[in-house]
Write a protein that holds these residues in place. Structure first.
Motif, PDB file in Angstrom:
ATOM      1  N   HIS A  39       2.353 -11.727  -8.518  1.00 19.28           N
ATOM      2  CA  HIS A  39       1.847 -10.388  -8.260  1.00 19.28           C
ATOM      3  C   HIS A  39       2.524  -9.407  -9.205  1.00 19.28           C
ATOM      4  O   HIS A  39       3.651  -9.624  -9.629  1.00 19.28           O
ATOM      5  N   VAL A  40       1.823  -8.318  -9.501  1.00 18.36           N
ATOM      6  CA  VAL A  40       2.416  -7.220 -10.256  1.00 18.36           C
ATOM      7  C   VAL A  40       2.283  -5.961  -9.416  1.00 18.36           C
ATOM      8  O   VAL A  40       1.172  -5.568  -9.050  1.00 18.36           O
ATOM      9  N   ALA A  41       3.424  -5.352  -9.102  1.00 14.97           N
ATOM     10  CA  ALA A  41       3.435  -4.120  -8.314  1.00 14.97           C
ATOM     11  C   ALA A  41       3.685  -2.952  -9.231  1.00 14.97           C
ATOM     12  O   ALA A  41       4.692  -2.919  -9.960  1.00 14.97           O
ATOM     13  N   ASN A  42       2.780  -1.993  -9.238  1.00 11.09           N
ATOM     14  CA  ASN A  42       2.955  -0.795 -10.045  1.00 11.09           C
ATOM     15  C   ASN A  42       3.672   0.259  -9.212  1.00 11.09           C
ATOM     16  O   ASN A  42       3.195   0.631  -8.139  1.00 11.09           O
ATOM     17  N   VAL A  43       4.820   0.678  -9.701  1.00  9.82           N
ATOM     18  CA  VAL A  43       5.634   1.669  -8.999  1.00  9.82           C
ATOM     19  C   VAL A  43       6.056   2.750  -9.983  1.00  9.82           C
ATOM     20  O   VAL A  43       6.040   2.540 -11.194  1.00  9.82           O
ATOM     21  N   GLY A  44       6.451   3.894  -9.459  1.00 10.38           N
ATOM     22  CA  GLY A  44       7.007   4.941 -10.295  1.00 10.38           C
ATOM     23  C   GLY A  44       8.435   4.595 -10.648  1.00 10.38           C
ATOM     24  O   GLY A  44       9.098   3.807  -9.982  1.00 10.38           O
ATOM     25  N   ALA A  45       8.925   5.180 -11.741  1.00 10.46           N
ATOM     26  CA  ALA A  45      10.293   4.940 -12.180  1.00 10.46           C
ATOM     27  C   ALA A  45      10.897   6.268 -12.632  1.00 10.46           C
ATOM     28  O   ALA A  45      10.303   6.974 -13.445  1.00 10.46           O
ATOM     29  N   SER A  46      12.082   6.580 -12.097  1.00 15.21           N
ATOM     30  CA  SER A  46      12.706   7.854 -12.403  1.00 15.21           C
ATOM     31  C   SER A  46      14.184   7.645 -12.712  1.00 15.21           C
ATOM     32  O   SER A  46      14.875   6.909 -12.007  1.00 15.21           O
ATOM     33  N   LEU A  47      14.654   8.329 -13.751  1.00 13.67           N
ATOM     34  CA  LEU A  47      16.043   8.238 -14.169  1.00 13.67           C
ATOM     35  C   LEU A  47      16.915   9.126 -13.282  1.00 13.67           C
ATOM     36  O   LEU A  47      16.593  10.305 -13.073  1.00 13.67           O
ATOM     37  N   ALA A  48      17.982   8.570 -12.760  1.00 17.83           N
ATOM     38  CA  ALA A  48      18.915   9.333 -11.925  1.00 17.83           C
ATOM     39  C   ALA A  48      19.697  10.305 -12.813  1.00 17.83           C
ATOM     40  O   ALA A  48      20.121   9.947 -13.900  1.00 17.83           O
ATOM     41  N   ALA A  49      19.882  11.523 -12.342  1.00 21.74           N
ATOM     42  CA  ALA A  49      20.631  12.528 -13.081  1.00 21.74           C
ATOM     43  C   ALA A  49      22.124  12.334 -12.838  1.00 21.74           C
ATOM     44  O   ALA A  49      22.541  11.883 -11.787  1.00 21.74           O
ATOM     45  N   ASP A  50      22.906  12.687 -13.832  1.00 24.07           N
ATOM     46  CA  ASP A  50      24.371  12.614 -13.687  1.00 24.07           C
ATOM     47  C   ASP A  50      24.882  13.726 -12.817  1.00 24.07           C
ATOM     48  O   ASP A  50      24.400  14.779 -12.724  1.00 24.07           O
TER      49      ASP A  50
ATOM     50  N   GLY B 234       0.770  -1.234   0.000  1.00 24.17           N
ATOM     51  CA  GLY B 234       0.000   0.000   0.000  1.00 24.17           C
ATOM     52  C   GLY B 234       0.803   1.287   0.000  1.00 24.17           C
ATOM     53  O   GLY B 234       0.223   2.371   0.078  1.00 24.17           O
ATOM     54  N   GLN B 235       2.116   1.195  -0.065  1.00 27.70           N
ATOM     55  CA  GLN B 235       2.939   2.401  -0.075  1.00 27.70           C
ATOM     56  C   GLN B 235       3.085   2.936  -1.501  1.00 27.70           C
ATOM     57  O   GLN B 235       3.012   2.180  -2.459  1.00 27.70           O
ATOM     58  N   GLU B 236       3.299   4.222  -1.628  1.00 30.37           N
ATOM     59  CA  GLU B 236       3.585   4.844  -2.918  1.00 30.37           C
ATOM     60  C   GLU B 236       5.095   4.801  -3.116  1.00 30.37           C
ATOM     61  O   GLU B 236       5.840   5.431  -2.365  1.00 30.37           O
ATOM     62  N   VAL B 237       5.551   4.030  -4.110  1.00 34.20           N
ATOM     63  CA  VAL B 237       6.981   3.756  -4.271  1.00 34.20           C
ATOM     64  C   VAL B 237       7.459   4.220  -5.639  1.00 34.20           C
ATOM     65  O   VAL B 237       6.785   4.035  -6.652  1.00 34.20           O
ATOM     66  N   THR B 238       8.660   4.806  -5.655  1.00 33.70           N
ATOM     67  CA  THR B 238       9.354   5.164  -6.895  1.00 33.70           C
ATOM     68  C   THR B 238      10.753   4.563  -6.829  1.00 33.70           C
ATOM     69  O   THR B 238      11.424   4.685  -5.809  1.00 33.70           O
ATOM     70  N   VAL B 239      11.167   3.912  -7.918  1.00 34.38           N
ATOM     71  CA  VAL B 239      12.541   3.432  -8.013  1.00 34.38           C
ATOM     72  C   VAL B 239      13.333   4.406  -8.871  1.00 34.38           C
ATOM     73  O   VAL B 239      12.821   4.950  -9.843  1.00 34.38           O
ATOM     74  N   VAL B 240      14.581   4.638  -8.493  1.00 34.98           N
ATOM     75  CA  VAL B 240      15.475   5.544  -9.213  1.00 34.98           C
ATOM     76  C   VAL B 240      16.699   4.736  -9.632  1.00 34.98           C
ATOM     77  O   VAL B 240      17.281   4.015  -8.822  1.00 34.98           O
ATOM     78  N   ASP B 241      17.072   4.857 -10.906  1.00 33.58           N
ATOM     79  CA  ASP B 241      18.210   4.096 -11.415  1.00 33.58           C
ATOM     80  C   ASP B 241      18.814   4.842 -12.595  1.00 33.58           C
ATOM     81  O   ASP B 241      18.242   5.832 -13.071  1.00 33.58           O
ATOM     82  N   VAL B 242      19.963   4.364 -13.087  1.00 38.23           N
ATOM     83  CA  VAL B 242      20.625   4.973 -14.235  1.00 38.23           C
ATOM     84  C   VAL B 242      20.326   4.216 -15.534  1.00 38.23           C
ATOM     85  O   VAL B 242      20.698   4.664 -16.606  1.00 38.23           O
TER      86      VAL B 242
END
Length: 65
Positions: free
Chosen positions: A54-65, A24-32
C-alpha cells in the motif's frame, strides 16, 4: 474526517501515519529530517503487510527549532 498530526517520522510514526491515512484520516507527519519529509511528500509512505503493498499519502511538515 479527523485531522491527525504525528510527531516523528521514524518507523513507528510512519506506520501509525500510514495506517490512519489508509483508514481515511487526514494525516501530517512532523519531523526534523528535511530529506525524509521530502521523500514522504513526494512518494508517500510505502507499507507492506499481510494484505499486500500500500502507499499512504500524508502531509509532511518540518519541525521548527
Amino acid at each position: 474526517m479527523a485531522k491527525v498530526v504525528i510527531v516523528g517520522a521514524g518507523a513507528m510514526g510512519c506506520l501509525l501515519a500510514a495506517r490512519l491515512a489508509l483508514g481515511g484520516q487526514e494525516v501530517t507527519v512532523v519531523d526534523v529530517d528535511a530529506q525524509r519529509l521530502d521523500l514522504i511528500a513526494r512518494e508517500g509512505i510505502h507499507l507492506h503487510d499481510d494484505d499486500g503493498d500500500h502507499v499512504a499519502n500524508v502531509g509532511a511538515s518540518l519541525a521548527a527549532d
